[in-house]
Structure formats: structure tokens, C-alpha cells
Motif scaffolding. Sequence first.
Motif, PDB file in Angstrom:
ATOM      1  N   PRO A 141       0.655  -1.193   0.024  1.00  0.00           N
ATOM      2  CA  PRO A 141      -0.105  -0.003   0.034  1.00  0.00           C
ATOM      3  C   PRO A 141       0.963   1.340   0.043  1.00  0.00           C
ATOM      4  N   ALA A 142       0.153   2.182  -0.203  1.00  0.00           N
ATOM      5  CA  ALA A 142       0.861   3.862  -0.394  1.00  0.00           C
ATOM      6  C   ALA A 142       0.665   4.628   0.868  1.00  0.00           C
ATOM      7  N   PHE A 143       1.536   4.887   1.660  1.00  0.00           N
ATOM      8  CA  PHE A 143       1.123   6.114   2.678  1.00  0.00           C
ATOM      9  C   PHE A 143       1.745   7.454   2.014  1.00  0.00           C
ATOM     10  N   VAL A 144       0.880   8.404   2.280  1.00  0.00           N
ATOM     11  CA  VAL A 144       1.024   9.500   1.319  1.00  0.00           C
ATOM     12  C   VAL A 144       0.934  10.655   2.600  1.00  0.00           C
ATOM     13  N   ILE A 145       2.216  11.369   2.704  1.00  0.00           N
ATOM     14  CA  ILE A 145       2.277  12.627   3.437  1.00  0.00           C
ATOM     15  C   ILE A 145       1.856  13.666   2.515  1.00  0.00           C
ATOM     16  N   PHE A 146       0.733  14.368   2.752  1.00  0.00           N
ATOM     17  CA  PHE A 146       0.291  15.347   1.914  1.00  0.00           C
ATOM     18  C   PHE A 146       0.396  16.840   2.500  1.00  0.00           C
ATOM     19  N   GLN A 147       1.407  17.615   2.369  1.00  0.00           N
ATOM     20  CA  GLN A 147       1.723  18.780   3.107  1.00  0.00           C
ATOM     21  C   GLN A 147       0.915  20.187   2.380  1.00  0.00           C
ATOM     22  N   THR A 148       0.302  20.950   2.837  1.00  0.00           N
ATOM     23  CA  THR A 148      -0.364  22.196   2.345  1.00  0.00           C
ATOM     24  C   THR A 148      -0.534  23.161   3.589  1.00  0.00           C
ATOM     25  N   ASP A 149      -0.686  24.460   3.032  1.00  0.00           N
ATOM     26  CA  ASP A 149      -0.921  25.425   4.265  1.00  0.00           C
ATOM     27  C   ASP A 149      -2.146  26.189   3.920  1.00  0.00           C
ATOM     28  N   GLY A 150      -3.389  25.639   3.164  1.00  0.00           N
ATOM     29  CA  GLY A 150      -4.427  25.968   3.028  1.00  0.00           C
ATOM     30  C   GLY A 150      -5.131  25.271   2.285  1.00  0.00           C
ATOM     31  N   GLY A 151      -6.603  25.444   2.139  1.00  0.00           N
ATOM     32  CA  GLY A 151      -7.610  24.655   1.494  1.00  0.00           C
ATOM     33  C   GLY A 151      -7.267  24.420  -0.076  1.00  0.00           C
ATOM     34  N   PRO A 152      -7.936  23.879  -0.527  1.00  0.00           N
ATOM     35  CA  PRO A 152      -7.899  23.847  -2.102  1.00  0.00           C
ATOM     36  C   PRO A 152      -8.775  24.626  -3.076  1.00  0.00           C
ATOM     37  N   THR A 153      -8.260  25.115  -4.301  1.00  0.00           N
ATOM     38  CA  THR A 153      -8.974  26.079  -5.049  1.00  0.00           C
ATOM     39  C   THR A 153     -10.238  25.348  -5.288  1.00  0.00           C
ATOM     40  N   SER A 154     -10.395  23.904  -5.663  1.00  0.00           N
ATOM     41  CA  SER A 154     -11.415  23.231  -5.743  1.00  0.00           C
ATOM     42  C   SER A 154     -11.565  22.128  -4.766  1.00  0.00           C
ATOM     43  N   ARG A 155     -12.750  22.672  -4.042  1.00  0.00           N
ATOM     44  CA  ARG A 155     -13.152  21.854  -2.683  1.00  0.00           C
ATOM     45  C   ARG A 155     -13.823  20.486  -3.338  1.00  0.00           C
ATOM     46  N   SER A 156     -14.760  20.753  -4.315  1.00  0.00           N
ATOM     47  CA  SER A 156     -15.412  19.565  -4.952  1.00  0.00           C
ATOM     48  C   SER A 156     -14.643  18.502  -5.289  1.00  0.00           C
ATOM     49  N   ALA A 157     -13.524  18.913  -6.264  1.00  0.00           N
ATOM     50  CA  ALA A 157     -12.731  18.128  -6.770  1.00  0.00           C
ATOM     51  C   ALA A 157     -12.022  16.953  -5.918  1.00  0.00           C
ATOM     52  N   ALA A 158     -11.629  18.093  -4.912  1.00  0.00           N
ATOM     53  CA  ALA A 158     -10.697  17.066  -3.909  1.00  0.00           C
ATOM     54  C   ALA A 158     -11.475  16.262  -3.157  1.00  0.00           C
ATOM     55  N   GLU A 159     -12.775  16.528  -2.883  1.00  0.00           N
ATOM     56  CA  GLU A 159     -13.679  15.741  -1.902  1.00  0.00           C
ATOM     57  C   GLU A 159     -13.793  14.428  -2.784  1.00  0.00           C
ATOM     58  N   ARG A 160     -14.200  14.817  -4.097  1.00  0.00           N
ATOM     59  CA  ARG A 160     -14.737  13.579  -5.005  1.00  0.00           C
ATOM     60  C   ARG A 160     -13.712  12.721  -5.191  1.00  0.00           C
ATOM     61  N   LEU A 161     -12.344  13.086  -5.356  1.00  0.00           N
ATOM     62  CA  LEU A 161     -11.158  12.353  -5.738  1.00  0.00           C
ATOM     63  C   LEU A 161     -11.065  11.292  -4.507  1.00  0.00           C
ATOM     64  N   LEU A 162     -10.902  12.224  -3.285  1.00  0.00           N
ATOM     65  CA  LEU A 162     -10.480  11.266  -2.214  1.00  0.00           C
ATOM     66  C   LEU A 162     -11.641  10.220  -1.885  1.00  0.00           C
ATOM     67  N   CYS A 163     -13.062  10.415  -2.090  1.00  0.00           N
ATOM     68  CA  CYS A 163     -14.007   9.270  -2.059  1.00  0.00           C
ATOM     69  C   CYS A 163     -13.846   8.176  -2.933  1.00  0.00           C
ATOM     70  N   GLU A 164     -13.477   8.571  -4.128  1.00  0.00           N
ATOM     71  CA  GLU A 164     -13.049   7.696  -5.183  1.00  0.00           C
ATOM     72  C   GLU A 164     -12.221   6.735  -4.954  1.00  0.00           C
ATOM     73  N   ALA A 165     -11.014   7.336  -4.115  1.00  0.00           N
ATOM     74  CA  ALA A 165      -9.697   6.936  -3.887  1.00  0.00           C
ATOM     75  C   ALA A 165      -9.687   6.032  -2.852  1.00  0.00           C
ATOM     76  N   SER A 166     -10.940   5.913  -2.112  1.00  0.00           N
ATOM     77  CA  SER A 166     -11.132   4.982  -0.953  1.00  0.00           C
ATOM     78  C   SER A 166     -11.151   3.573  -1.371  1.00  0.00           C
ATOM     79  N   ARG A 167     -11.195   3.208  -2.628  1.00  0.00           N
ATOM     80  CA  ARG A 167     -11.294   1.739  -2.973  1.00  0.00           C
ATOM     81  C   ARG A 167      -9.946   1.609  -3.358  1.00  0.00           C
ATOM     82  N   LEU A 168      -8.872   2.479  -3.315  1.00  0.00           N
ATOM     83  CA  LEU A 168      -7.557   2.098  -3.580  1.00  0.00           C
ATOM     84  C   LEU A 168      -6.733   1.762  -2.238  1.00  0.00           C
TER      85      LEU A 168
END
Length: 244
Positions: A141-168
Motif C-alpha cells: 500500500p501507499a502512505f501519502v504525506i500530503f503537506q499544504t498550508d491552506g484549503g484547495p482551490t476546488s474543494r468539490s474536486a478534492a472531496e470527490r477524488l478522495l472518496c473515489e480513492a477510498s477503493r485504492l
Amino acid sequence: MNAGTPAISLEKVRATAGEALAVAYESARVSLEKLGLGGQRAAVYLVLDRSGSMRPYYDDGTVQHLAEQALALSANLDDDGVVPVVFFSTDVHGVADVSLADHRGRVAALHASYGHMGRTNYHLAMRAVIDHHAASGGSDPAFVIFQTDGGPTSRSAAERLLCEASRLPIFWQFVGFGEPDHKQFAFLRKLDELPVPARRVVDNAGFFPAGKNPRSLSDRDLYDRLMAEFPDWLAAARAARIIR
């Protein structure tokens, strides 16, 4: 699992990467063992925000320091001695390796080569990780350290992809640089709490704020926070047959 044995030995880490990284490696080993993850294998990825507000963290070496901590963690979990790093802002600027043999000043050099710092599109960086992990052909499996200092420009796109990726077979650990109570992190807290199974097959993400001075966190504290939700994800992903 591999009977509690780290993927790369302390002696090899010390000989290849130097004493400072060896100290971080030992801190990571202790945190992993405390959580029952001794011998666990995973491909560690690092995603780095290059939006304009991140400039001070690159300039003062904070981002380089995080990359070294990620590399020390990876040496416990993956025997290739390499962390793929995704740099992103408006677009993905590049995917490059930081390795035990070549880590000193690596982030600064790569950062300088990518030029303009833009906005914050999480979903493009996430897609780059998904594609890279799929192309690698690895079984871990992959363990991803995702560093950021703020919310995304497109919240809907990020949320949708995270949900889709829950199968991975990928776990996303978000790390916030900056004021912990800043409203920009409300979205990351939302991602951490998206319901299962209504939105996700399993809970595939965690979040913690590292504060305005992330380098003030000790290696042990950072690793304890990074790995806190990973054991639960491993158990849930096995139960859902996402991983073996």
C-alpha cells in the motif's frame, strides 16, 4: 508483515544518508513499533504545496526538513531508499525522487527549478500519486504525506477524488503548515471526517496541523501524529479486501 524488521537497516541508513537521518530513522522505528507496525511495508509518498504562501517554508528549510523526515520514515517501510515527491500548486509542477543517497538540498534545488508558484489544486496532486503508484506495479500500500498550508482551490474536486480513492490501497495523511485554528483547515478537517460507508468505502485520510513552526515538532512527535490513523486504515482496508 516482516517480523518487526525495518525495510532498510540502521547501518545502511547511516552509511548512505548520514547520522542526522539515522537519528530520525530510529525515531520513526520507535513510533511504528509502538503502534504495532514494526515490519509493516508501504510505499511512502510526499506531496508538497508550492502555492505562493508557501515561499517562506521553502526559504527557511522547513520543507526540506519534512522531506528528510519522510525519507527516514520510508527507510523503515520500503527497501528502495526513495520517496517520490509531488510538487503542486495550480498544476503539478513535477514528480521527482528524494533518496538516501541524494537528499541534501534536494528540495530547494527542485523547487527552484519549477518556477512560478500558483494556487492550490489538491486533486491534481492526488491524481499524480494515484497514477504513479499504479504504474509502479508494487504490491504494498501507499502512505501519502500530503503537506499544504491552506484549503484547495476546488474543494468539490478534492472531496470527490478522495472518496473515489477510498477503493485504492492508498492512505492520505494531510499535514497543515500554519496557524492551527485557521479557517483554511476547516476543509481538511471535513475530509478527515467524511462518513463511512455513505461517502467512502473506508476512512482513507487523516489530518493534523503542524503549526506555524513545523520544525519545532520533534521527530518522535511528528511520526506519532503521522502514523496515528494508519493502523485503523490497514485493518479496514484488509477487511474490505483493498489490501492483503
